[in-house]
Write a protein that holds these residues in place. Sequence first.
Motif, PDB file in Angstrom:
ATOM      1  N   UNK A   1       0.835  -1.209   0.000  1.00 47.04           N
ATOM      2  CA  UNK A   1       0.000   0.000   0.000  1.00 47.04           C
ATOM      3  C   UNK A   1       0.866   1.254   0.000  1.00 47.04           C
ATOM      4  N   UNK A   2       1.946   1.218   0.792  1.00 50.86           N
ATOM      5  CA  UNK A   2       2.818   2.387   0.871  1.00 50.86           C
ATOM      6  C   UNK A   2       3.462   2.676  -0.479  1.00 50.86           C
ATOM      7  N   UNK A   3       3.889   1.620  -1.180  1.00 50.64           N
ATOM      8  CA  UNK A   3       4.524   1.841  -2.487  1.00 50.64           C
ATOM      9  C   UNK A   3       3.514   2.412  -3.478  1.00 50.64           C
ATOM     10  N   UNK A   4       2.262   1.909  -3.416  1.00 46.14           N
ATOM     11  CA  UNK A   4       1.225   2.462  -4.304  1.00 46.14           C
ATOM     12  C   UNK A   4       0.998   3.940  -3.999  1.00 46.14           C
ATOM     13  N   UNK A   5       0.951   4.258  -2.730  1.00 40.94           N
ATOM     14  CA  UNK A   5       0.718   5.644  -2.335  1.00 40.94           C
ATOM     15  C   UNK A   5       1.927   6.521  -2.690  1.00 40.94           C
ATOM     16  N   UNK A   6       3.122   5.935  -2.604  1.00 37.67           N
ATOM     17  CA  UNK A   6       4.318   6.672  -3.026  1.00 37.67           C
ATOM     18  C   UNK A   6       4.206   7.014  -4.505  1.00 37.67           C
ATOM     19  N   UNK A   7       3.676   6.065  -5.271  1.00 37.27           N
ATOM     20  CA  UNK A   7       3.469   6.311  -6.695  1.00 37.27           C
ATOM     21  C   UNK A   7       2.470   7.447  -6.897  1.00 37.27           C
ATOM     22  N   UNK A   8       1.345   7.367  -6.173  1.00 35.67           N
ATOM     23  CA  UNK A   8       0.330   8.403  -6.372  1.00 35.67           C
ATOM     24  C   UNK A   8       0.854   9.780  -5.903  1.00 35.67           C
TER      25      UNK A   8
ATOM     26  N   UNK B   1       3.848  10.694  -5.705  1.00 42.06           N
ATOM     27  CA  UNK B   1       4.904  11.092  -6.627  1.00 42.06           C
ATOM     28  C   UNK B   1       4.344  11.714  -7.897  1.00 42.06           C
ATOM     29  N   UNK B   2       3.264  11.112  -8.416  1.00 43.83           N
ATOM     30  CA  UNK B   2       2.618  11.697  -9.604  1.00 43.83           C
ATOM     31  C   UNK B   2       2.132  13.110  -9.283  1.00 43.83           C
ATOM     32  N   UNK B   3       1.529  13.255  -8.109  1.00 49.04           N
ATOM     33  CA  UNK B   3       1.103  14.591  -7.676  1.00 49.04           C
ATOM     34  C   UNK B   3       2.281  15.565  -7.731  1.00 49.04           C
ATOM     35  N   UNK B   4       3.422  15.115  -7.178  1.00 46.83           N
ATOM     36  CA  UNK B   4       4.601  15.983  -7.128  1.00 46.83           C
ATOM     37  C   UNK B   4       5.035  16.373  -8.536  1.00 46.83           C
TER      38      UNK B   4
ATOM     39  N   UNK C   1      11.901  14.798 -11.790  1.00 43.29           N
ATOM     40  CA  UNK C   1      11.675  13.711 -12.744  1.00 43.29           C
ATOM     41  C   UNK C   1      12.753  12.640 -12.612  1.00 43.29           C
ATOM     42  N   UNK C   2      13.981  13.074 -12.286  1.00 44.05           N
ATOM     43  CA  UNK C   2      15.053  12.103 -12.054  1.00 44.05           C
ATOM     44  C   UNK C   2      14.690  11.146 -10.929  1.00 44.05           C
ATOM     45  N   UNK C   3      14.099  11.674  -9.858  1.00 46.61           N
ATOM     46  CA  UNK C   3      13.679  10.808  -8.750  1.00 46.61           C
ATOM     47  C   UNK C   3      12.617   9.823  -9.223  1.00 46.61           C
ATOM     48  N   UNK C   4      11.740  10.313 -10.115  1.00 46.00           N
ATOM     49  CA  UNK C   4      10.733   9.418 -10.691  1.00 46.00           C
ATOM     50  C   UNK C   4      11.385   8.270 -11.429  1.00 46.00           C
ATOM     51  N   UNK C   5      12.434   8.587 -12.193  1.00 50.37           N
ATOM     52  CA  UNK C   5      13.125   7.528 -12.938  1.00 50.37           C
ATOM     53  C   UNK C   5      13.778   6.540 -11.966  1.00 50.37           C
ATOM     54  N   UNK C   6      14.407   7.077 -10.935  1.00 55.09           N
ATOM     55  CA  UNK C   6      15.020   6.207  -9.928  1.00 55.09           C
ATOM     56  C   UNK C   6      13.995   5.245  -9.337  1.00 55.09           C
TER      57      UNK C   6
ATOM     58  N   UNK D   1       1.688  11.559   1.304  1.00 55.99           N
ATOM     59  CA  UNK D   1       3.080  11.191   1.574  1.00 55.99           C
ATOM     60  C   UNK D   1       3.328  10.983   3.060  1.00 55.99           C
ATOM     61  N   UNK D   2       2.761  11.832   3.902  1.00 58.95           N
ATOM     62  CA  UNK D   2       3.006  11.671   5.341  1.00 58.95           C
ATOM     63  C   UNK D   2       2.180  10.525   5.903  1.00 58.95           C
ATOM     64  N   UNK D   3       0.859  10.561   5.662  1.00 60.09           N
ATOM     65  CA  UNK D   3      -0.011   9.642   6.399  1.00 60.09           C
ATOM     66  C   UNK D   3      -0.264   8.334   5.687  1.00 60.09           C
ATOM     67  N   UNK D   4      -0.197   8.345   4.360  1.00 55.13           N
ATOM     68  CA  UNK D   4      -0.529   7.109   3.649  1.00 55.13           C
ATOM     69  C   UNK D   4       0.666   6.502   2.945  1.00 55.13           C
TER      70      UNK D   4
END
Lengths: 654, 207, 104, 298
Positions: free
Chosen positions: A67-74, A76-79, A504-509, A110-113
Amino acid sequence: MIADIKAFLSDFLVLGDPLIYGADISIVLSMVAIVFVLSYFKKWKWLWKEWLTTIDAKKIGIMYIIAALLMLFRGGIDALLMRSQITFPNEGFLDSQHYNEIFTTHGTIMILFMAMPFIVGMMNVAVPLQIGARDVAFPYLNALSFWLFFVGAMLFNLSFVIGGSPDAGWTSYTPLAGAKLDPGPGENYYLIGLQLAGIGTLATGVNFMATILKMRAPGMTLFKMPMFTWSSLITSLIIVFAFPVLTVALALLTIDRLFGAHFFTIASGGSPMMWANLFWIWGHPEVYIVILPAFGIFSEVISTFSHKKLFGYKAMVWSMVLISALSFVVWLHHFFTMGNTAAVNSVFSISTMAIAIPTGVKIFNWLFTLNKGRIEFSTAMLWALAFIPNFLIGGLTGVMLAIAPADYQYHNSYFLVAHFHSVLIGGTVFGMFAALHYWWPKMFGHVLNEKLGKISFWIFMVSFNICFLPMYFVGLMGMTRRMYTYPEGLGWMPLNVVITIGAFGMGIGFIVMVYNIYWSARYGKRDKTGDPWGGRTLEWATTSPAVEYNFAHIPKVETADAFLHMKEKGTTGQISKAPFKPIHMPNNSGKPFIQAWLMFFAGFGLVFEWYWLAIPAAAATMLVMAFRSFEYHDHHYIPVEEIERTESATGRLN
Amino acid sequence: MSSVASNQSNKPYEPLEYSTEDGRLRILGFWIFLGAEIVLFSCLFATYLVVHSHTAGGPTSKELYDVKEFMIETFLLLISSFTCGLGTHELRRHNAKGIIIWLIITLLLGLGFIYMEVNEFVKYATEEGATVGRSAFLSGFFVLVGTHGAHVSLGILWMTSIIIQLAKRGVTAVTARKVFIVGLYWHFLDVVWIFIFTAVYLTGMVL
Amino acid sequence: MMNENVEQHNAHGGFPWKHVIGLILSLALTLIALWIVVSYSFSTTFTLASIIILAIFQALIQLLFFMHLNESKSRVWQIIAIGFGFFTAATVVVGSLWIMAYSL
Amino acid sequence: MKRLTLKSLGVLALFLVFLTGCTNKVAVLNPQGPVAKQQYDLIIWSFILMAIVVAGVLIIFIYVLVRYGRKNSKGYDPEDEGNAKLEALWTIIPIIIVILLAVPTVKTLYGLEGPPKPANATGKKVEPITIEVTSVDWKWLFRYPKQGIETVNYAVIPEDTPVKIKLKAIGAMNSFWVPELAGQQYTMPNMPMNMWIQADHPGDYLGRSANFSGKGFAHMSFHILAKKDANFDAWVKDVKANKPALTMEKYKKLLEPDIAGEMTFSSYPKVLDKKDAAMEQHMNNDDMEGGMNHDSGH
């Protein structure tokens, strides 16, 4: 009639934005795909029996992490959407409203989810194993915690397609977030989504405190506990005493918005400042909740890959204890600029600076753990090493922000944004990535590819600095956070371009890391030994992944670094040595899952003020709890034969 | 329960609720939860005290509070805490009947308290126009005192369920633990009330 | 060893002295607090300070006489949990009042 | 690991460039008045201390990585687990640094409470002027109670004169920030607060709201124009003579949530002066529409 339905739908669904239509379509498609795959491979029963009803901490931990990785993705897209909008002056990619919604959801998610479930997930995966226990103290409650977090996250994310996202910032300051200036369901989603997840987190805190205090293997005194367990204990303590504050703050604002009370309104004597006060009484300890477990992970990883004892064990522990107490007495530094007297600002300035002392002690202890070590640059270790200079910058800019008069100049500028990303990414996210690589074999039985891991590390770490170091300067130039656009001629553009490139570099990473997960699942090295790194603590004493009951015999602990000591003494085999005794285990249960979803519907009802839905769902929740209270046969014994079968399958039986 | 330790062994006397690992864990867990509850109520207290003077032209605490009313409420709760304690006392003697009798008395006192409180709220609302939406002060009052009242109501439901379980199963390690924990909860609500009595009602008479 | 057991057991078997004393004390403290307030014969500061102290004593009576705070094997952790709770609660209340002083 | 080091050094160098070179674009590092100057001095002092810490930690960090990294296992000691003297040392050093920061912090905090000390060479005391600043969704109102004029989204101040800013808000909370003149302070509804600014030289100083306040937030910038004394007086005279009055109707219109350009008014309704607090309270209450018509005084 049709006009009524149309009017309802246009309020209910978010219409008119092609980006959101695209998201709608992709959500529907991915749900169809999930249903199809589960049906095609006949996995529904497996899903229900193995995952949705599980109360095994290891599996719950894995679900938290997914769940955390999915939320990191979401998040991150926001960012990336935000960065795309403010790369150049006067862009029209996102309008003001859309941008406001995105930075609100980015911060909250990012903080809570993301950070919270990542941490709680790692605690679930590692703590019971590290203390030589079979599970946590209250496995049923643990499942309920997870599902409450999960439905809270789902409810919050739903806002984006149904009803509209919250748009008052993740801090949700009143009066802006009050009913008068921000009507509609968006803020309600924030309040109720966080409330559900927050209650789950509070239960987790109670659970892990009891687990760590009472369920350690015989011989493991407090000062023989692994450092991650220590940090989890302190974190749980902070959770227990900080999260009730969030519960109250959210409840009061909900009552304001739904029932017309006047806690934080401008009218009728309400005190908007009280929201900021309560929010940060929780919010500051929250920062330590997300950073301390990362500290624990760094201690484990640095000690393991320096092949050396942790330097200054006791100092490490006491500095965490001190941080936990200090974390409750510094909250005002989030609103130095709210016109407080010099006396108030002075006291909170100094208490904030004081946190640098125990934190500094920890940094030096890590450095001296490396000293005289045999440093092995594994991927997990790289994340831990990169943490030191990056977190140092974040920490020291934190001290600069603690100087109240200087804070008048930094506050709410990109300097602040850069600071908290330095500590939250350089600390928490690096820590979680280190943990992910470190404990991955323990979770899934195979090692993540080192080469891909290192590639993703370097891309992410370098991009992180490209992204956030310029933010300090753009902040000093006067750019404030949450501006959806800025005019030309201020000289902000070049740095903003650099920042966006970094983002965007962080996104690629991150994408490389996800690819690594995929690649390693298919081709990665299987971990047959259970101890791929030459580990020091008890989680490496069992198989990878650990069997349901963790240890056939509870290990006996004599020293810190218990497993290393067992290896030196040659007593590792005793964990799987016949004869066995039946093992007492709790039963799986579907009730936590059902209760959490009932609470989801109660919450959804409250969001739209549909009491015909909220009240029955809440009543049904109470009913499930009553059923649980009358349930007496909630455990079973694993018979000796089954243990023998399991142990011989792992090749450990002797 | 196979893992119930018997008291006939040579070990020092150990109350039944502490006799299993599960019981000990849950009791400790509940104490930790009570620590969290202290913080929860402290936030409501802080909010109430901050907005105490923000009456926005509406009724003030001096105008609202009635000594006789809140003293009766206080005595009802104080005595119920005592009777609940006697329930725990009977628990230590493994006397299911005694526990049930004292818990029922506790419940009745609790119901009396809730009746008084509901009356008080209704009176404020109808006679003084004092509702949660009237002023910040009243929001603070109703939510603080109401949260305590909701806790007591929940306690009544919970205690009822435990009385039923006790009647069905007698005193076992599991029911003993449940009785003990619901007792902790009940006493804790009395502690909270003491502070409401002091910080809301008595202080409201002074300031 | 056996004697001690019997003694302890008896302590739990006889008349509930502990509870009765607890009740009497808490009723007395409540009435004293009420008297301090309704007599209107003390300064506001003294009145507030004394009723707060009385409330803290009452809380301790509940915790020790009724709730058996210090009896289990994990009494240290129970006391730490409640103690940290009170520390945080005091910080929240005192800190909020101090910070928000100019809006009181 | 070398790359890491180089990068960190690069960052340091970059920061130094900002400190010494092109600082005129870096508003915070370009203080133009005594208030901002005090804050700037603290920033620089803290930066020096922080740089020392960074240097110390990085030197140890690089040393241990180079010395004990890779296959270099000479001096490997897996049992090395503590050193009381060293640990005491790195407890005491942060304490000293915190004290070195705390003392000037507290001093400055108390110093910022009053009007700034005269900065001009003569050192003569200048009578302060007062401006009432109100943040409204999403614009800034500047009222000169003594001069009786009102401006929107810009203000003119005389140079070398302490300016008392009285901060208020109608609607959402904002933050008043002119980085070259002074650090920020929130504007809060129903909670008036004060701060001081002062400009050493004539100039155009950009300010903006630093606290998010909704849709139009990004457009809440304003200019503070510092002029020589005589020019300030001339400006006031000009406004009085040539600009329109702010009528109640127009004022109500200004309070509606929208962005606005710069505006100047030769006077404002006197009723706003008298019942300022009440009026503000009123505007912040629920009924914005028509609420102004009936008298809300005590």
